[in-house]
Design a protein around this motif. Structure first.
Motif, PDB file in Angstrom:
ATOM      1  N   PHE A 309       0.832  -1.205   0.000  1.00  0.00           N
ATOM      2  CA  PHE A 309       0.000   0.000   0.000  1.00  0.00           C
ATOM      3  C   PHE A 309       0.867   1.256   0.000  1.00  0.00           C
ATOM      4  CE2 PHE A 309      -2.832  -3.232   1.847  1.00  0.00           C
ATOM      5  CZ  PHE A 309      -3.905  -3.119   0.977  1.00  0.00           C
ATOM      6  N   ALA A 310       1.939   1.239   0.749  1.00  0.00           N
ATOM      7  CA  ALA A 310       2.857   2.385   0.764  1.00  0.00           C
ATOM      8  C   ALA A 310       3.497   2.580  -0.606  1.00  0.00           C
ATOM      9  CB  ALA A 310       3.923   2.195   1.830  1.00  0.00           C
ATOM     10  N   ASP A 311       3.869   1.476  -1.246  1.00  0.00           N
ATOM     11  CA  ASP A 311       4.462   1.576  -2.579  1.00  0.00           C
ATOM     12  C   ASP A 311       3.457   2.134  -3.586  1.00  0.00           C
ATOM     13  OD1 ASP A 311       6.861   0.518  -1.679  1.00  0.00           O
ATOM     14  OD2 ASP A 311       6.294  -1.545  -2.153  1.00  0.00           O
ATOM     15  N   ALA A 312       2.216   1.659  -3.507  1.00  0.00           N
ATOM     16  CA  ALA A 312       1.201   2.123  -4.446  1.00  0.00           C
ATOM     17  C   ALA A 312       0.869   3.598  -4.234  1.00  0.00           C
ATOM     18  CB  ALA A 312      -0.062   1.269  -4.313  1.00  0.00           C
ATOM     19  N   VAL A 313       0.817   4.042  -2.993  1.00  0.00           N
ATOM     20  CA  VAL A 313       0.566   5.456  -2.713  1.00  0.00           C
ATOM     21  C   VAL A 313       1.676   6.313  -3.311  1.00  0.00           C
ATOM     22  CG1 VAL A 313       0.492   7.198  -0.876  1.00  0.00           C
ATOM     23  CG2 VAL A 313      -0.873   5.112  -0.671  1.00  0.00           C
ATOM     24  N   ALA A 314       2.913   5.893  -3.161  1.00  0.00           N
ATOM     25  CA  ALA A 314       4.038   6.670  -3.686  1.00  0.00           C
ATOM     26  C   ALA A 314       3.961   6.795  -5.205  1.00  0.00           C
ATOM     27  CB  ALA A 314       5.362   6.029  -3.261  1.00  0.00           C
ATOM     28  N   VAL A 315       3.643   5.701  -5.893  1.00  0.00           N
ATOM     29  CA  VAL A 315       3.547   5.749  -7.351  1.00  0.00           C
ATOM     30  C   VAL A 315       2.397   6.643  -7.791  1.00  0.00           C
ATOM     31  CG1 VAL A 315       3.094   4.388  -9.425  1.00  0.00           C
ATOM     32  CG2 VAL A 315       4.643   3.514  -7.675  1.00  0.00           C
ATOM     33  N   ASN A 316       1.260   6.542  -7.115  1.00  0.00           N
ATOM     34  CA  ASN A 316       0.116   7.383  -7.479  1.00  0.00           C
ATOM     35  C   ASN A 316       0.388   8.854  -7.192  1.00  0.00           C
ATOM     36  OD1 ASN A 316      -2.427   5.849  -8.450  1.00  0.00           O
ATOM     37  ND2 ASN A 316      -1.589   4.526  -6.866  1.00  0.00           N
TER      38      ASN A 316
END
Length: 356
Positions: A309-316
């Motif tokens: 989830f942290a990785d996805a937030v950063a990419v978004n």
């Protein structure tokens, strides 16, 4: 021929059904700009018979609207229903599907807070349980976080300027479309209103960020914005979104990009594992979309998670910065996003949202 009325013209929905759009998916014709305008004017005025309304909506779903028709619908909506309130900031307009997500976490609140903390102001907007899916949207995550959502448009603009992220609530900024909620619900399927409501642009933003299932739809949406006469969007970035929302889909994902002056819409692929999203879409599934998304938002922004989830937030967040051209590449945006979370600045944006 139907008689013209003083208020509208010569094209009531029944005539459009008989002579233009109603003959079936393969043989139906497209409306011209004036016909499409009059059709939506009648709909917003609650003029059509309920049976004719439903038939017209289904006929347009089957034949599929082109950018000329969608831009006409958008212009009527903007002229006759949308109440705009423009912040001093120059934000990115995030137009996620209003009928929400049913299975995976909504990451746009967290991503918006990260982008805002990094200097990219963000506008998000939605309704409440919009047909046909009537699932959780931005509003419901914000409600779980204790953020005010029943805001008048001017308050929403103030939120953008004071916090960096602003939420606009459809019943307050787009009352005409909100008034046809019940009729849309009775349809049981998505209609063209689901498409154009995401283009309401209540903050008059110059940059639009949206999502799509297939590249032809991204081209259609971009050309709709290019042809619309009631707003002047100078840049559009769209990507393949998870559940059609504005959360990037893990894996090989197509991005469509257009800037004013470009003859064509460019498209390119990104491999999200190269940006830290080395997992499947199922890994972003949650049990309770609104509540779990709120918890994930708080934990990611506090730096308490280093998972998918942290990785996805950063990419978004990086995509939002790139959309406004505040970073040159997604790699740059990803670095900025991670630094912003680590510094605590993104968590401070959430605190400001909650205290607004």
């Amino acid at each position: 021929m139907a008689e013209a009325t003083q208020e509208f013209g010569e094209w009531p929905l029944k005539r459009l059904m008989t002579e233009v759009v109603g003959s079936g998916p393969k043989s139906a014709a497209d409306m011209d700009h004036a016909q499409a305008r009059e059709a939506f004017e009648r709909i917003l005025a609650d003029e059509p018979d309920p049976t004719t309304f439903g038939a017209f909506m289904l006929a347009n779903r089957w034949k599929r609207n082109n950018p000329e028709e969608l831009s006409a619908f958008t212009d009527v909506m903007r002229e006759q229903s949308v109440v705009t309130a423009e912040p001093d900031a120059d934000p990115v307009d995030c137009g996620a599907n209003y009928d929400g997500k049913a299975d995976t976490a909504i990451l746009g609140v967290a991503a918006g807070a990260v982008a805002a903390a990094a200097g990219t102001p963000i506008v998000i907007h939605s309704g409440d349980r919009i047909p046909s899916q009537k699932s959780d949207s931005y509003k419901h995550v914000l409600d779980e976080l204790g953020v005010r959502t029943d805001l008048e448009p001017e308050e929403s603009a103030d939120m953008v300027d004071e916090v960096g992220v602003g939420y606009y609530y459809q019943p307050n900024f787009n009352p005409g479309v909100d008034d046809i909620w019940e009729r849309r619900d009775q349809m049981g399927v998505r209609t063209f209103v689901n498409t154009v409501e995401t283009l309401a642009n209540p903050a008059n933003a110059d940059v639009h960020l949206g999502s799509f299932y297939h590249l032809p739809f991204a081209l259609k949406m971009t050309n709709t914005l290019r042809e619309a006469e009631t707003q002047d969007v100078s840049r559009v970035l769209m990507f393949q979104g998870l559940e059609g929302y504005d959360d990037v889909r893990p894996g090989s994902t197509v991005v469509a990009e257009w800037s004013e002056g470009d003859e064509e819409v460019a498209d390119f692929e990104i491999e999200t594992p190269e940006y830290g999203m080395d997992f499947e879409s199922e890994d972003l599934e949650v049990d309770d979309v609104a509540a779990d998304s709120a918890t994930i938002t708080e934990e990611v922004l506090a730096g308490d998670r280093d998972d998918q989830f942290a990785d996805a937030v950063a990419v978004n967040a990086a995509l939002r910065m790139y959309a406004r051209e505040d970073v040159d590449t997604l790699d740059d945006g990803l670095d900025v996003a991670r630094e912003t979370i680590e510094s605590g600045d993104a968590e401070a944006v959430l605190d400001d949202l909650q205290s607004f």
